[in-house]
Design a protein around this motif. Structure first.
Motif, short mmCIF file in Angstrom:
data_model
loop_
_atom_site.label_atom_id
_atom_site.label_comp_id
_atom_site.label_asym_id
_atom_site.label_seq_id
_atom_site.Cartn_x
_atom_site.Cartn_y
_atom_site.Cartn_z
N ASP A 1 0.96 -1.33 0.19
CA ASP A 1 0.03 -0.18 -0.04
C ASP A 1 0.88 1.07 0.01
N GLN A 2 0.49 2.47 0.27
CA GLN A 2 1.26 3.48 0.20
C GLN A 2 2.38 3.52 1.37
N ASN A 3 2.18 2.86 2.14
CA ASN A 3 3.11 2.92 3.43
C ASN A 3 3.94 1.82 3.68
N THR A 4 3.92 0.86 2.74
CA THR A 4 4.73 -0.46 2.92
C THR A 4 5.25 -0.96 1.67
N LEU A 5 6.33 -1.12 1.65
CA LEU A 5 7.03 -1.82 0.34
C LEU A 5 7.45 -3.19 0.81
N ARG A 6 7.32 -4.13 0.08
CA ARG A 6 7.73 -5.50 0.17
C ARG A 6 9.06 -5.63 -0.58
N TRP A 7 10.06 -5.77 -0.04
CA TRP A 7 11.40 -5.66 -0.77
C TRP A 7 12.06 -6.94 -0.74
N SER A 8 13.09 -7.46 -1.74
CA SER A 8 13.84 -8.60 -1.75
C SER A 8 15.29 -8.13 -2.09
N THR A 9 16.23 -8.82 -1.49
CA THR A 9 17.63 -8.71 -1.70
C THR A 9 18.20 -9.34 -2.81
N ARG A 10 19.30 -9.20 -3.12
CA ARG A 10 19.85 -9.90 -4.38
C ARG A 10 19.78 -11.58 -4.13
N SER A 11 19.87 -12.24 -5.16
CA SER A 11 19.93 -13.53 -5.13
C SER A 11 21.13 -14.29 -4.30
N ASN A 12 20.94 -15.50 -3.91
CA ASN A 12 22.16 -16.15 -3.07
C ASN A 12 22.42 -15.30 -1.97
N ARG A 13 21.42 -14.84 -1.32
CA ARG A 13 21.51 -14.13 0.11
C ARG A 13 20.69 -14.87 1.03
N THR A 14 21.28 -14.94 2.12
CA THR A 14 20.25 -15.46 3.36
C THR A 14 20.55 -14.56 4.50
N LEU A 15 19.65 -14.85 5.70
CA LEU A 15 19.70 -14.09 6.78
C LEU A 15 20.96 -14.28 7.40
N GLN A 16 21.84 -15.19 7.23
CA GLN A 16 23.11 -15.19 7.70
C GLN A 16 24.16 -14.53 6.88
N SER A 17 23.97 -14.04 5.69
CA SER A 17 24.78 -13.65 4.81
C SER A 17 25.49 -12.38 5.52
N LYS A 18 26.78 -11.97 5.26
CA LYS A 18 27.61 -10.91 5.84
C LYS A 18 26.77 -9.49 5.43
N GLU A 19 26.48 -9.63 4.16
CA GLU A 19 25.95 -8.28 3.49
C GLU A 19 24.48 -7.86 4.24
N ILE A 20 23.87 -9.00 4.54
CA ILE A 20 22.42 -8.72 5.19
C ILE A 20 22.33 -8.52 6.40
N ARG A 21 23.32 -9.20 7.25
CA ARG A 21 23.52 -8.96 8.64
C ARG A 21 24.13 -7.33 8.80
N THR A 22 24.96 -7.05 8.11
CA THR A 22 25.53 -5.66 8.14
C THR A 22 24.42 -4.52 8.07
N ILE A 23 23.63 -4.69 7.00
CA ILE A 23 22.47 -3.75 6.72
C ILE A 23 21.57 -3.81 7.75
N GLU B 1 13.18 -15.73 4.85
CA GLU B 1 14.08 -16.20 3.84
C GLU B 1 13.50 -17.27 2.88
N THR B 2 13.49 -17.28 1.69
CA THR B 2 13.02 -18.14 0.84
C THR B 2 13.73 -18.21 -0.33
N LYS B 3 13.04 -19.19 -1.37
CA LYS B 3 13.83 -19.44 -2.70
C LYS B 3 13.38 -18.97 -3.87
N MET B 4 14.11 -18.38 -4.66
CA MET B 4 13.60 -17.88 -5.94
C MET B 4 13.02 -19.00 -6.92
#
Length: 957
Positions: free
Chosen positions: A862-884, A923-926
């Motif tokens: 809706d106007q207040n909420t964006l569902r966003w996905s990271t790049r592929s091959n990223r998990t909740l444990q990926s360094k890039e994701i944990r840093t963000i 976390e999901t799979k493409m």
């Protein structure tokens, strides 16, 4: 979209309990009051478009009110969405024709209540997720929905809500107790119908409706309308400055003739000459002048092929007759104190020049609706470049000088997947199937008033005659008129048309101007739009007010034409050729003033959108035409700032995005023949590409300061802070990095050449590259112009913050304005965390050719909420994701940038900061065949996304 119950409760708590609560709320209750920014109609249509059913209960319905819904109802019918309307015959307000029009809409069922005092106004739209309700003071009239001061409350409910259930039950009771409307009911109502006398209006709008006539004790007294009054003052002031020539640009139907007569009244010439290109214009103009000016009828004479009065005080002459040498010699050059040139855009022709060269008036007035000529003839010099006043279409609609219009961009005939296009043969254009399609649309969208008086524009003479024959065979009364018809034949056809003897005049261009038929209530466009000027001329044929019509219906059949992009230009008057503005105008329901509306069927809208994306509006030949027009208008070489300020020409950044700088453009179009130093070329390229847009004004302020004298670093920083600009130590370092080129990539440094400033001690100095460039007067002028353009353009950005919501930025802009020390846009891709910030760039509708692995499901819930996905091959444990995630939890901001698709280029709309909803992380799979992991999360927007922009991003076009 599924509605979140908790967020709906939050919205209602904020709306009815405490506006300051810090909770995410969706679909808040809203009070809607018609204004320039929003209106009841646009909010209602937004809900109507996505509904699965609807119920409307209103006492009064007008043709104009129903017209505003017709396109949306057409699209709903294609989805088999139906609705019910309860209305009344209270005060006999609803005309029989309205009920006939309702019966012509296949997905509406109508009933009439006999309930005494019925005055309800309620609109309910249901979809599978929620119900929207509009309750207030607005009946189904175009004025109530778009212009009148009305109170309307919009509420959103889940299906089991008590209020909506109460409405539903009351509606059902009323529905069951009301009479169904069918043909027999309408016939009976029509026979007994007597229009109730309306309250007599104090102000009566008459004749060409561009002036007001007040009833005085001794009869009618004509007074100028508001815009004519302003124009008269402007003409008077022009003469007070010693000018003896002036040009008035006035939209068709706004009363140019009466304006001229009013000015003659205030000028009081000894004798006056009025020039026109057609005799029928002379007759009407003489009558208008004699209605206003003092004197007997013998003071007003005609000089034309049929009559040659010569010695009257007020002489009305055709150019063709007066320009002949044997006629002109009978007049002394000083015979006329005041000369008026009607349709002044024609005055570059030899016949006009011959007359104007002969006479020596005290004042020369030119009047035109279209000063932009398409034949390379300029007229501005004839009036010494004095544009006294301009009355634009949008202004005239707002002032209600013109009749409002409802424009319908409808889908042309399509067969076997092929639509009418630029190459369509006559047989296909006039085939029986296409004629049936056209008539179905024309009947559906209708016309205002009881009697049809339509004007059709087609592409060529053969088509005009073929259409006329085909429509006559279907019991329409039509006449084809082309350039081959004599003036007498045209006049006879117009008289027959005005007297009700013809339903349509079908023509090719000859009625674009110089024809005044106020009774026209429908304009049908059956040809591609090749010129926005001609489009407006043809639209203008029906914009004069008339007692027998409330509005003009415009039905534009849109095929697969390459010039479709000109339609929004013509309708909005925005000639900047800025593609972003053109695209957004397709869904902007407030693009025209007053009660007028612009409506596009879905397929027609798609065709225009495709044309906007595929058309190169920066063609050199086109930009050269724009340049020559502006040069002629100004009487000198235009500057970039002139482009910025003139609404009739292209946006200056269309030029600067194609050429390295303005001097290069002028050299390319052969306006200048010069050689500038390569270092100056590089410097102008830098200013044009990095500074001119004014997205951060501090660079510009610093350059202007150091050009005058070396500037103390700390003093400058304090001064910018004092003036309210966003300024920190990081900002100052970023600004210096840009101007010393340390921020830029190696490739850009080669393109931009030497830095512009350098730091010596505690002062900022201009470099030799900058001071050397300033030695060249032409380059110096260009530098100043670019800095002025930057200041002018910076006003659309909020300079108190790094980024302005709803403005567009590139990845490189984000690096600079978020104060990164280097341009890392080439490696940013979809997002990048750096220097305590994380910009996210989203292409909302990704190209079908893009590799599957990067086609992520980014979507606004809706106007207040964006569902966003990271790049592929990223998990909740990926360094890039944990840093963000960790940095954001500690306060590092996330900035959201979105563009609709890749056709928009490299710039993205900045929508503000987003806050990660940590509860939504998963976390999901493409679905790419490889099962690559990806992390999904919801971003809660710090600021609600602007509705028009949200609607644009979400739209299917």
């Amino acid at each position: 979209m599924e509605i979140n119950k908790e967020n709906l409760l939050n919205a209602y708590e904020r709306g009815f309990v405490n506006r300051d609560i810090d909770k995410v709320g969706h679909h808040p209750p809203r009070m809607i009051i018609n204004s320039k920014e929003e209106n009841v109609l646009s909010s209602m249509l937004d809900e109507m478009e996505v509904c699965d059913s609807f119920s409307i209960s209103v006492a009064f319905i007008t043709e104009g009110g129903l017209a505003t819904l017709k396109t949306t109802l057409h699209e709903l019918a294609k989805r088999n969405v139906k609705g019910r309307i309860i209305t009344s015959t209270y005060l006999n307000f609803n005309k029989p024709k309205v009920f006939k029009a309702l019966l012509g809409i296949p997905n509406i069922e109508v009933r009439v209540t006999g309930k005494e005092g019925f005055h309800a106004k309620g609109y309910v739209f249901r979809n599978r997720h929620y119900t929207s309700m509009f309750i207030g003071s607005s009946n189904l009239t175009d004025a109530a929905l778009k212009k009148n001061y009305e109170y309307n409350l919009k509420l959103t409910s889940l299906e089991n809500g008590a209020v909506i259930q109460h409405f539903n039950s009351q509606f059902e009771v009323l529905w069951n107790d009301s009479a169904p409307v069918d043909d027999a009911w309408v016939d009976a109502y029509a026979q007994s119908y007597v229009e109730e006398p309306m309250q007599r209006k104090v102000l009566e709008v008459i004749e060409d409706r561009s002036k007001y006539r007040y009833r005085g004790a001794e009869g009618p007294v004509i007074k100028p309308n508001a815009m004519q009054h302003e124009a008269l003052n402007a003409l008077d002031q022009l003469r007070q400055t010693g000018k003896d020539k002036g040009l008035v640009v006035s939209a068709t139907g706004t009363g140019k003739t009466y304006l001229a007569a009013f000015d003659v009244q205030q000028f009081r010439p000894g004798r006056m000459l009025f020039l026109a290109h057609r005799e029928q214009i002379l007759d009407k103009s003489r009558n208008d002048f004699s209605n206003l000016l003092e004197g007997s009828q013998s003071d007003f004479g005609i000089f034309s092929g049929n009559q040659k009065t010569m010695d009257t005080k007020y002489l009305f002459a055709t150019v063709q007759t007066l320009s002949r040498e044997d006629n002109l010699k009978h007049f002394d050059p000083d015979d006329f104190d005041y000369i008026i040139v009607d349709e002044a855009h024609r005055s570059g022709a030899d016949t006009y020049r011959r007359i104007l060269d002969h006479f020596n008036p005290s004042f020369l007035l030119g009047m035109t609706a279209t000063p932009e000529r398409t034949d390379d003839v300029e007229i501005f010099s004839l009036f010494d470049y004095n544009i006294a006043y301009e009355i634009r279409l949008q202004q005239a609609l707002e002032e209600e000088i013109l009749a409002p219009f409802h424009y319908f961009g409808v889908t042309d005939y399509e067969k076997d997947g092929h639509m009418i296009d630029d190459t369509a043969a006559l047989g296909r254009l006039t085939s029986s199937e296409r004629i049936d399609h056209l008539l179905e649309k024309i009947k559906y969208y209708g016309h205002s008033g009881e009697v049809l008086r339509g004007l059709m524009f087609v592409s060529n003479r053969e088509e005009a005659h073929a259409f006329s024959e085909a429509l006559n065979a279907r019991d329409y009364r039509t006449k084809a008129l082309t350039g081959l018809n004599t003036q007498l034949e045209r006049q006879e056809a117009v008289r027959n048309f005005e007297n009700g003897g013809l339903d349509y005049i079908i023509t090719v261009d000859i009625f674009n101007e110089g024809v005044d038929i106020p009774a026209i209530n429908q304009v049908v466009m059956l040809r591609q739009t090749k010129s926005s000027i001609i489009f407006i001329q043809q639209l203008g044929r029906g914009l004069r007010k008339h007692d027998d019509k409330e509005y003009l219906t415009v039905i534009d059949f849109i095929g697969n034409y390459k010039n479709n992009y000109m339609i929004p230009i013509a309708l909005t008057g925005d000639k900047s050729y800025n593609k972003d503005k053109l695209r957004k105008s397709l869904i902007n329901r407030n693009a025209v003033s007053g009660v007028s509306t612009i409506n596009f069927e879905a397929v027609a809208k798609e065709k225009i959108y495709q044309s906007i994306n595929s058309t190169p509006v920066n063609r050199q030949s086109f930009l050269k035409e724009m340049h020559i027009y502006l040069k002629n208008k100004l009487g000198r070489m235009p500057t970039l700032l002139d482009y910025q300020k003139d609404i009739d020409v292209v946006d200056p950044f269309v030029i600067l995005h194609k050429y390295s700088h303005y001097l290069e453009f002028l050299m390319k179009i052969k306006e200048l023949d010069l050689n500038i130093a390569h270092s100056s070329h590089q410097l102008l390229t830098f200013l044009s590409g990095e500074i001119a847009e004014g997205k951060r004004i501090i660079e510009t302020r610093l350059l202007r300061a150091v050009i005058q004298a070396p500037t103390g670093l700390q003093d400058f920083q304090l001064e910018m802070h004092r003036q309210g600009y966003h300024m920190t130590d990081g900002t100052m370092q970023s600004v210096l990095g840009v101007l010393t080129h340390q921020f830029h990539t190696e490739q850009d440094r080669k393109k931009y050449g030497a830095p512009l400033v350098e730091i010596i001690g505690d002062k900022i100095h201009p470099t030799h590259a900058l001071t050397d460039a300033l030695e060249d007067p032409l380059v110096d002028e260009q530098i100043n112009q670019l800095l002025e353009l930057s200041i002018e353009n910076s006003r659309q950005y909020n300079q108190t913050v790094p980024l302005t919501i709803n403005q567009k930025y590139s990845r490189k802009d984000a690096c600079r304005l978020l104060e990164w020390n280097k341009d890392e846009s080439s490696t940013m891709y979809g997002y990048k965390y750096k220097h305590g910030t994380c910009p996210i760039f989203i292409t909302y509708h990704k190209n079908d050719m893009i590799e599957e692995t990067i086609q992520y499901e980014d979507q606004f819930l809706d106007q207040n909420t964006l569902r966003w996905s990271t790049r592929s091959n990223r998990t909740l444990q990926s360094k890039e994701i944990r840093t963000i995630l960790e940095a954001h939890s500690e306060g590092a901001p996330i900035h959201i940038f979105v563009k609709k698709d890749d056709d928009e280029g490299t710039d993205f709309y900045y929508l503000g900061r987003g806050r990660i909803d940590y509860d939504s992380l998963y976390e999901t799979k493409m679905n790419d065949g490889l099962g690559r992991p990806v992390v999904m999360m919801n971003m809660v927007m710090e600021k609600t996304v602007d509705y028009e922009l949200y609607k644009y991003l979400e739209s299917n076009i």
